[in-house]
Structure formats: C-alpha cells, structure tokens
Design an enzyme around this catalytic site. Structure first.
Site, PDB file in Angstrom:
ATOM      1  N   HIS A 137      65.665   3.201  -3.420  1.00 25.46           N
ATOM      2  CA  HIS A 137      67.038   2.829  -3.749  1.00 25.46           C
ATOM      3  C   HIS A 137      68.026   3.465  -2.771  1.00 25.46           C
ATOM      4  O   HIS A 137      67.739   4.478  -2.117  1.00 25.46           O
ATOM      5  CB  HIS A 137      67.382   3.260  -5.173  1.00 25.46           C
ATOM      6  CG  HIS A 137      67.305   4.752  -5.376  1.00 25.46           C
ATOM      7  ND1 HIS A 137      68.287   5.618  -4.956  1.00 25.46           N
ATOM      8  CD2 HIS A 137      66.347   5.521  -5.944  1.00 25.46           C
ATOM      9  CE1 HIS A 137      67.950   6.857  -5.253  1.00 25.46           C
ATOM     10  NE2 HIS A 137      66.769   6.832  -5.855  1.00 25.46           N
ATOM     11  N   GLU A 183      61.291   6.915 -11.887  1.00 29.65           N
ATOM     12  CA  GLU A 183      61.184   8.163 -11.131  1.00 29.65           C
ATOM     13  C   GLU A 183      60.440   9.218 -11.946  1.00 29.65           C
ATOM     14  O   GLU A 183      60.195   9.041 -13.148  1.00 29.65           O
ATOM     15  CB  GLU A 183      62.594   8.641 -10.753  1.00 29.65           C
ATOM     16  CG  GLU A 183      62.674   9.935  -9.948  1.00 29.65           C
ATOM     17  CD  GLU A 183      61.942   9.895  -8.608  1.00 29.65           C
ATOM     18  OE1 GLU A 183      60.697   9.771  -8.640  1.00 29.65           O
ATOM     19  OE2 GLU A 183      62.595  10.030  -7.555  1.00 29.65           O
TER      20      GLU A 183
END
Length: 303
Positions: free
Chosen positions: A91, A195
């Site tokens: 990202h 994550e």
C-alpha cells in the site's frame, strides 16, 4: 530466533520460487535502490525453452515470451503442479507510516502504535496520506505503460487486504486501466492478507460494512465479521506465525484461482515479507507503494 518448517505437517501444498526469473530474487540486487519501473519490472533478459513454440518469438517482448513460458509450463506440468505469477504490491504511505517516522520506531512500538492517533492524524485502520495516494497513482502509471509497451500480462484476478489503505491503493492502482474483458478489476477482499496482527491499532480492521459502502465493487469473503474479532491489544503476531498464515492464504488462492496464472495481491510490508518467506524467496523490503513480481510453483501434496 524462532524457526519454521515448511510446508507445515498438515499442508495441502508446497510452494517454491522459480529462480533466475526476476532480478529481485538475485542475491546481489539491492532492495533499497532497485527501481522496478526502470528495470522492466525486474524480468531478467533471457531466452526460454518455450520460445521455439512461440510464433514470431523474435518479434515479441521479453514479457510476451515469459508469459508464453509460464503458460507452457502449466500446460505441460505434472498433475498437481501449478505455476503462478504474483504481483505483490505494498500500500501507499499511510498516516501510521508518517507517525512512526515522526516518533521513531522504538517509541512507536512501545507507545504510539497502541493509540488511536495523535493531534496530527487518526491511524486506526489507517488511510492513505496524499503522498500515499500519489504513490498508488504512480503504480497506475506504471501499469498503463507496462500493459501497452512491455506487454506485461494483466492480472487475471485481484486480491487485497481488508485494511482501508490497501483498498484505496488497489483502487487507485487498477480501477481505470484498459484491462481484458475476461479479467476485469473485481478484487476479492481476503482477511488472511491483513498486516501482522495485534497490538497496533493501525492493524485493526475497520467495519466490513464500511468496505461494502466505500468499495461496492469489491467482493468480501463469505463470513467476514462486521468487526475485527481476531485483533487483540496484548498479543502481536510473531513472524513465524505470519509466515504460516500466508502459507494457508496461498493454499486458498491456489484452490480459488486454479485457472488463473497472473494474480495481483495488494497488502502490507509484513504480509509481503511473510509471503516471500512462505515460498522461499529472499528478503526484499518494499517501500510504500512498491511492487514485486514473483514466480511461484505450487505442488499439491494431498487433496
């Protein structure tokens, strides 16, 4: 340091890297200075055994010949073996990344990562900063050129972490590209791509109803809870635990995408590191907005 044995005892697949395909896999490639956009995505210039079966191979780009090579490998593979190319994208810069830089990693890990934000920004399930949005648009510009000039195969299926910064990044990176009608941008939101889990509020997922509202073209996995029931404030997932999680994620992806050979995955630094670990790739840290392609062999062990 904890060690890990792969594949795990109850695995259905074993994963490994095809070597000498991408420069990022070579031991002398410096991850800190490597620019994939200037290096043909890292694809090593070479001939392939399948060139002899590709019409006008001498007129094709390196990527066109490589695509033919991968499809030829799958066409002639033994039963239970499937090769896939994974485009792993991190990202763009999020507000949590800025905060960690502001406070330093030690203070971030010990205190600030456990907070919802500060006077500058809110970072629970962090969103992209304007810089992060531009980084995702830079990825979009890369793909626009790569699809047209280098003839890099477009992803045939798209996966993304459920965290907001990845949802934003995948949208800005891909949604307006000229893609094959057979492989539209229709991302699958996959919980296992989240994550490293626990403690840090930036790694606590927002409500699934927000994903449905803000990204209506995305498909959430069945059964994704409204709230993040797996995040805990007092346990941080260990690297070995994360690698095992991504092994199981890859097993699901191999099962769900049997006929797809080129896949996009938008995720996080820790998640991408865990995927690389799960397939035996060397460590290769990505900056925010970075992308790395890997060639993976999946061999079914049972089932």
């Amino acid at each position: 340091m904890a060690t890990i044995t792969l594949p795990p005892p109850n695995a259905n697949y074993q994963f490994s890297i095809l070597t000498n395909i991408f420069k990022q896999g070579l031991p002398n490639t410096d991850a800190d200075t490597f620019d994939y956009a200037k290096e043909n995505f890292g694809l090593i210039h070479q001939s392939y055994p399948s060139d002899a079966t590709l019409e006008n191979a001498e007129d094709k780009t390196q990527w066109q010949r490589f695509e033919h090579y991968i499809r030829d490998l799958n066409k002639n593979a033994e039963d239970g073996i499937v090769y896939k190319i994974l485009y792993l994208g991190r990202h763009g810069q999020g507000y949590h990344n800025v905060a960690e830089s502001r406070y330093g990693t030690a203070l971030w890990d010990s205190y600030w990562a456990k907070q919802e934000g500060d006077e500058h920004a809110h970072w629970a399930d962090a969103h992209l900063t304007p810089i992060g949005e531009q980084q995702a648009l830079d990825v979009n510009a890369f793909w626009t050129s790569a699809l047209t000039h280098a003839k890099v195969p477009a992803p045939e299926k798209y996966y993304t972490s459920p965290f907001y910064r990845c949802l934003q990044t995948s949208w800005l990176s891909f949604h307006n590209l000229s893609l094959p009608a057979s492989s539209p941008f229709a991302p699958i939101v996959k919980e296992l791509l989240r994550e490293t889990n626990g403690v840090h509020t930036c790694d606590r997922r927002g409500a699934s109803s927000i994903i449905r509202s803000d990204f209506p073209s995305y498909t959430l996995e069945p059964g994704l809870p409204e709230t993040d029931v797996s995040w805990t404030p007092d346990h941080r997932e260990k690297p070995t635990e994360h690698i095992l999680r991504e092994h199981w994620c890859l097993e699901e992806i191999w099962t769900e995408s049997k006929d797809k050979q080129f896949l996009s995955i938008t995720a996080h630094s820790g998640t991408i590191a865990a995927v690389l670990g799960a397939v035996g790739h060397r460590r290769f840290a990505l900056p925010t907005g970075g992308v790395i392609p890997i060639a993976v062999k999946g061999e079914r062990l049972r089932g």
